[in-house]
Write a protein that holds these residues in place. Structure first.
Motif, mmCIF file in Angstrom:
data_model
loop_
_atom_site.group_PDB
_atom_site.id
_atom_site.type_symbol
_atom_site.label_atom_id
_atom_site.label_comp_id
_atom_site.label_asym_id
_atom_site.label_seq_id
_atom_site.Cartn_x
_atom_site.Cartn_y
_atom_site.Cartn_z
ATOM 1 N N THR A 70 0.088 4.144 0.622
ATOM 2 C CA THR A 70 -0.218 5.070 1.714
ATOM 3 C C THR A 70 0.457 4.622 3.020
ATOM 4 O O THR A 70 0.322 5.295 4.038
ATOM 5 N N ALA A 71 1.146 3.496 2.979
ATOM 6 C CA ALA A 71 1.908 3.027 4.146
ATOM 7 C C ALA A 71 3.341 2.756 3.690
ATOM 8 O O ALA A 71 3.790 1.616 3.639
ATOM 9 N N ASP A 85 0.840 -1.188 0.000
ATOM 10 C CA ASP A 85 0.000 0.000 0.000
ATOM 11 C C ASP A 85 0.880 1.245 0.000
ATOM 12 O O ASP A 85 1.633 1.474 0.943
ATOM 13 N N ARG A 110 -8.857 7.880 3.163
ATOM 14 C CA ARG A 110 -9.156 7.002 4.290
ATOM 15 C C ARG A 110 -8.115 7.183 5.394
ATOM 16 O O ARG A 110 -8.404 7.033 6.568
ATOM 17 N N ARG A 111 -6.913 7.508 4.985
ATOM 18 C CA ARG A 111 -5.816 7.631 5.939
ATOM 19 C C ARG A 111 -5.650 9.044 6.497
ATOM 20 O O ARG A 111 -5.351 9.215 7.675
ATOM 21 N N TRP A 112 -5.804 10.048 5.632
ATOM 22 C CA TRP A 112 -5.614 11.446 6.041
ATOM 23 C C TRP A 112 -6.623 12.324 5.313
ATOM 24 O O TRP A 112 -6.723 12.282 4.088
#
Length: 158
Positions: A12-13, A10, A42-44
């Motif tokens: 985003t990670a 991912d 979804r994360r930020w």
């Protein structure tokens, strides 16, 4: 050997130490609702809010094809919104991706990454909903980022 590291995971990670700059491509219509941006949101919440404000206030800023916006989302994580597609649909003018806009955006990313001492992380930008081909995007990344000594990791979801 492209100098790009490919991993499953991912974007985003990002898996790296130090400052990380996550890069993705947006459209020039102010639309944010499909594809990789959903994972970002979804994360930020920050990158979407900043992009929408940037588009809304575009008469007074640099919003447009080839522009890049940088949003800090964590102490060591930034997100780069690159305006690299014209519209959102494939139509009479072909697919939405604009390689020259991605190239211009990557040039801005290279400058910011160098300034931050950051590694760059991304999905296969411009190749999902934008309809681009990796064979056209990868050389832009190699020229703009890798040739300047910037570490780049591309994430294939799966």
């Amino acid at each position: 050997m492209s100098g790009i590291t490919y991993v499953r995971g991912d974007a985003t990670a990002p898996q790296a130490k130090g400052v990380k700059l996550i890069v993705h491509v947006c459209n020039d219509l102010g639309g944010w609702g499909k594809g990789f941006v959903l994972a970002v949101s979804r994360r930020w919440p920050g990158p979407e809010a900043a992009y929408r404000r940037w588009h809304r206030e575009r008469s007074g800023n640099d919003f447009g094809l080839g522009a890049a916006q940088f949003v800090q989302v964590e102490p060591y994580v930034w997100v780069a919104n690159i305006v690299g597609q014209r519209g959102t649909r494939t139509g009479s003018k072909g697919v939405p991706v604009r390689y020259e806009a991605i190239d211009a955006g990557l040039d801005k990313v290279a400058a910011r990454a160098a300034e931050l001492g950051a590694s760059v992380h991304m999905p296969r930008i411009g190749c999902g909903l934008a309809g681009g081909t990796w064979a056209r995007v990868e050389p832009l990344i190699t020229e703009r980022l890798v040739s300047r000594g910037i570490a780049v990791t591309v994430y294939d979801h799966g």
